[in-house]
Write a protein that holds these residues in place. Structure first.
Motif, PDB file in Angstrom:
ATOM      1  N   ALA A   1       0.841  -1.204   0.000  1.00 47.25           N
ATOM      2  CA  ALA A   1       0.000   0.000   0.000  1.00 47.25           C
ATOM      3  C   ALA A   1       0.876   1.254   0.000  1.00 47.25           C
ATOM      4  O   ALA A   1       0.544   2.247  -0.650  1.00 47.25           O
ATOM      5  N   MET A   2       1.996   1.211   0.735  1.00 46.32           N
ATOM      6  CA  MET A   2       2.886   2.370   0.764  1.00 46.32           C
ATOM      7  C   MET A   2       3.580   2.583  -0.578  1.00 46.32           C
ATOM      8  O   MET A   2       3.779   3.717  -1.003  1.00 46.32           O
ATOM      9  N   LEU A   3       3.943   1.508  -1.235  1.00 41.86           N
ATOM     10  CA  LEU A   3       4.695   1.622  -2.488  1.00 41.86           C
ATOM     11  C   LEU A   3       3.825   2.031  -3.672  1.00 41.86           C
ATOM     12  O   LEU A   3       4.317   2.662  -4.605  1.00 41.86           O
ATOM     13  N   ARG A   4       2.542   1.684  -3.639  1.00 35.83           N
ATOM     14  CA  ARG A   4       1.655   2.064  -4.739  1.00 35.83           C
ATOM     15  C   ARG A   4       1.606   3.583  -4.850  1.00 35.83           C
ATOM     16  O   ARG A   4       1.257   4.279  -3.907  1.00 35.83           O
ATOM     17  N   GLY A   5       1.946   4.097  -5.985  1.00 36.73           N
ATOM     18  CA  GLY A   5       1.909   5.543  -6.204  1.00 36.73           C
ATOM     19  C   GLY A   5       3.112   6.282  -5.657  1.00 36.73           C
ATOM     20  O   GLY A   5       3.159   7.501  -5.695  1.00 36.73           O
ATOM     21  N   SER A   6       4.073   5.565  -5.155  1.00 34.91           N
ATOM     22  CA  SER A   6       5.242   6.190  -4.550  1.00 34.91           C
ATOM     23  C   SER A   6       6.371   6.323  -5.559  1.00 34.91           C
ATOM     24  O   SER A   6       6.671   5.397  -6.294  1.00 34.91           O
ATOM     25  N   ALA A   7       6.975   7.485  -5.595  1.00 32.85           N
ATOM     26  CA  ALA A   7       8.169   7.705  -6.407  1.00 32.85           C
ATOM     27  C   ALA A   7       8.809   8.994  -5.933  1.00 32.85           C
ATOM     28  O   ALA A   7       8.161  10.033  -5.939  1.00 32.85           O
ATOM     29  N   PRO A   8       9.986   8.943  -5.457  1.00 30.52           N
ATOM     30  CA  PRO A   8      10.885   7.796  -5.410  1.00 30.52           C
ATOM     31  C   PRO A   8      10.696   6.968  -4.144  1.00 30.52           C
ATOM     32  O   PRO A   8      10.017   7.371  -3.215  1.00 30.52           O
ATOM     33  N   ASP A   9      11.348   5.824  -4.147  1.00 35.71           N
ATOM     34  CA  ASP A   9      11.466   4.982  -2.974  1.00 35.71           C
ATOM     35  C   ASP A   9      12.931   5.055  -2.570  1.00 35.71           C
ATOM     36  O   ASP A   9      13.813   4.796  -3.379  1.00 35.71           O
ATOM     37  N   ILE A  10      13.182   5.451  -1.342  1.00 34.01           N
ATOM     38  CA  ILE A  10      14.549   5.621  -0.866  1.00 34.01           C
ATOM     39  C   ILE A  10      14.895   4.439   0.021  1.00 34.01           C
ATOM     40  O   ILE A  10      14.197   4.168   1.006  1.00 34.01           O
ATOM     41  N   VAL A  11      15.946   3.724  -0.332  1.00 37.72           N
ATOM     42  CA  VAL A  11      16.388   2.580   0.453  1.00 37.72           C
ATOM     43  C   VAL A  11      17.658   3.000   1.184  1.00 37.72           C
ATOM     44  O   VAL A  11      18.671   3.310   0.563  1.00 37.72           O
ATOM     45  N   ASN A  12      17.583   3.018   2.507  1.00 41.65           N
ATOM     46  CA  ASN A  12      18.749   3.392   3.289  1.00 41.65           C
ATOM     47  C   ASN A  12      19.238   2.213   4.124  1.00 41.65           C
ATOM     48  O   ASN A  12      18.647   1.143   4.090  1.00 41.65           O
ATOM     49  N   ARG A  13      20.312   2.437   4.827  1.00 43.51           N
ATOM     50  CA  ARG A  13      20.919   1.420   5.707  1.00 43.51           C
ATOM     51  C   ARG A  13      21.227   0.130   4.949  1.00 43.51           C
ATOM     52  O   ARG A  13      20.924  -0.961   5.423  1.00 43.51           O
ATOM     53  N   CYS A  14      21.819   0.275   3.783  1.00 45.15           N
ATOM     54  CA  CYS A  14      22.176  -0.891   2.968  1.00 45.15           C
ATOM     55  C   CYS A  14      23.653  -1.256   3.075  1.00 45.15           C
ATOM     56  O   CYS A  14      24.088  -2.208   2.436  1.00 45.15           O
ATOM     57  N   HIS A  15      24.401  -0.472   3.861  1.00 51.32           N
ATOM     58  CA  HIS A  15      25.822  -0.794   3.983  1.00 51.32           C
ATOM     59  C   HIS A  15      25.957  -2.186   4.607  1.00 51.32           C
ATOM     60  O   HIS A  15      25.231  -2.559   5.517  1.00 51.32           O
ATOM     61  N   GLY A  16      26.848  -2.961   4.055  1.00 49.23           N
ATOM     62  CA  GLY A  16      27.056  -4.317   4.542  1.00 49.23           C
ATOM     63  C   GLY A  16      26.129  -5.345   3.932  1.00 49.23           C
ATOM     64  O   GLY A  16      26.249  -6.532   4.224  1.00 49.23           O
ATOM     65  N   ILE A  17      25.197  -4.925   3.102  1.00 54.36           N
ATOM     66  CA  ILE A  17      24.284  -5.862   2.447  1.00 54.36           C
ATOM     67  C   ILE A  17      24.860  -6.189   1.073  1.00 54.36           C
ATOM     68  O   ILE A  17      25.195  -5.288   0.310  1.00 54.36           O
ATOM     69  N   ALA A  18      24.983  -7.456   0.777  1.00 56.70           N
ATOM     70  CA  ALA A  18      25.582  -7.910  -0.478  1.00 56.70           C
ATOM     71  C   ALA A  18      24.816  -7.368  -1.679  1.00 56.70           C
ATOM     72  O   ALA A  18      23.595  -7.177  -1.629  1.00 56.70           O
ATOM     73  N   ASP A  19      25.548  -7.114  -2.762  1.00 57.56           N
ATOM     74  CA  ASP A  19      24.943  -6.593  -3.988  1.00 57.56           C
ATOM     75  C   ASP A  19      23.805  -7.482  -4.492  1.00 57.56           C
ATOM     76  O   ASP A  19      22.790  -6.978  -4.973  1.00 57.56           O
ATOM     77  N   ALA A  20      23.966  -8.791  -4.394  1.00 56.28           N
ATOM     78  CA  ALA A  20      22.928  -9.709  -4.868  1.00 56.28           C
ATOM     79  C   ALA A  20      21.625  -9.505  -4.085  1.00 56.28           C
ATOM     80  O   ALA A  20      20.532  -9.522  -4.665  1.00 56.28           O
ATOM     81  N   LYS A  21      21.744  -9.296  -2.781  1.00 57.61           N
ATOM     82  CA  LYS A  21      20.552  -9.050  -1.968  1.00 57.61           C
ATOM     83  C   LYS A  21      19.922  -7.717  -2.332  1.00 57.61           C
ATOM     84  O   LYS A  21      18.702  -7.594  -2.406  1.00 57.61           O
ATOM     85  N   ARG A  22      20.743  -6.700  -2.554  1.00 57.76           N
ATOM     86  CA  ARG A  22      20.204  -5.388  -2.930  1.00 57.76           C
ATOM     87  C   ARG A  22      19.464  -5.474  -4.261  1.00 57.76           C
ATOM     88  O   ARG A  22      18.433  -4.850  -4.448  1.00 57.76           O
ATOM     89  N   THR A  23      20.007  -6.259  -5.191  1.00 57.74           N
ATOM     90  CA  THR A  23      19.348  -6.460  -6.475  1.00 57.74           C
ATOM     91  C   THR A  23      18.002  -7.160  -6.266  1.00 57.74           C
ATOM     92  O   THR A  23      17.000  -6.801  -6.899  1.00 57.74           O
ATOM     93  N   ALA A  24      17.971  -8.129  -5.362  1.00 58.94           N
ATOM     94  CA  ALA A  24      16.713  -8.820  -5.057  1.00 58.94           C
ATOM     95  C   ALA A  24      15.710  -7.854  -4.426  1.00 58.94           C
ATOM     96  O   ALA A  24      14.510  -7.908  -4.732  1.00 58.94           O
ATOM     97  N   TYR A  25      16.189  -6.956  -3.556  1.00 59.29           N
ATOM     98  CA  TYR A  25      15.308  -5.954  -2.943  1.00 59.29           C
ATOM     99  C   TYR A  25      14.682  -5.083  -4.027  1.00 59.29           C
ATOM    100  O   TYR A  25      13.490  -4.809  -4.018  1.00 59.29           O
ATOM    101  N   ARG A  26      15.524  -4.641  -4.959  1.00 60.59           N
ATOM    102  CA  ARG A  26      15.037  -3.802  -6.053  1.00 60.59           C
ATOM    103  C   ARG A  26      13.963  -4.530  -6.853  1.00 60.59           C
ATOM    104  O   ARG A  26      12.932  -3.953  -7.199  1.00 60.59           O
ATOM    105  N   SER A  27      14.183  -5.792  -7.151  1.00 60.71           N
ATOM    106  CA  SER A  27      13.198  -6.581  -7.903  1.00 60.71           C
ATOM    107  C   SER A  27      11.886  -6.704  -7.138  1.00 60.71           C
ATOM    108  O   SER A  27      10.801  -6.595  -7.724  1.00 60.71           O
TER     109      SER A  27
END
Length: 188
Positions: free
Chosen positions: A138-164
């Motif tokens: 419900a929060m993401l519907r109609g939202s732009a941009p979406d800001i993802v913070n506190r990603c330091h230490g999270i592997a690139d593959a996981k971040r890519t999965a988050y984006r998907s």
């Protein structure tokens, strides 16, 4: 990016996310930027209080009044109209409570959501999707941009999965890493 705001419409900038996602920090940062400055007053409606508080001096400097709403049932079109009469704002910012279903937000007829920004805590993203997917959706519907913070230490593959996952929930999402928040100029 400046918005053309009609005189008879109250623009609402809705900032949402779960508790401790970074909504207050985002709004506090935004209010300190030159692009935030406006001639008129701003009303900030805070629907959830986390650990971070707003700087009273900064609020006063930016002609921003704060109203607190701690119960979704109180957030009615009538109450919002009352706040508009009391504070006479040119625009409204709302720090949304992520545990409230955003689909239930009812606005006065002359209010419109001009921009909706979702703040996502990358360190708790998987738990949010697993346990609160309908609220996140419900929060993401109609939202732009979406800001993802506190990603330091999270592997690139996981971040890519988050984006998907975010894209699957909101095709129009513009996902911005928190490091680039200073480049946003959407609330001008």
């Amino acid at each position: 990016m400046a918005y053309e705001i009609e005189d008879d419409i109250m623009p609402l900038f809705l900032i949402n996310g779960f508790l401790e996602a970074g909504k207050t920090q985002f709004l506090d940062f935004t209010m300190q930027q030159d692009y935030f400055k406006t001639e008129g007053k701003t009303l900030l409606i805070v629907c959830e209080e986390g650990d971070t508080e707003y700087d009273e001096k900064q609020l006063k400097k930016n002609k921003t009044a704060v109203g607190f709403v701690d119960d979704m049932e109180k957030l009615t079109p009538q109450y919002l109209n009352e706040l508009e009469v009391i504070y006479q704002p040119e625009r409204v910012l709302m720090e949304w409570n992520g545990m409230w279903n955003q689909d239930e937000l009812k606005l006065p007829d002359d209010w419109t959501i001009y921009q909706q920004i979702t703040i996502i805590d990358g360190s708790t993203f998987e738990l949010s999707v697993q346990n609160m997917k309908p609220l996140l959706g419900a929060m993401l519907r109609g939202s732009a941009p979406d800001i993802v913070n506190r990603c330091h230490g999270i592997a690139d593959a996981k971040r890519t999965a988050y984006r998907s996952t975010i894209r699957a929930m909101s095709r129009e999402s513009e996902i911005v890493p928190a490091a680039k928040v200073g480049q946003l100029k959407h609330l001008a």
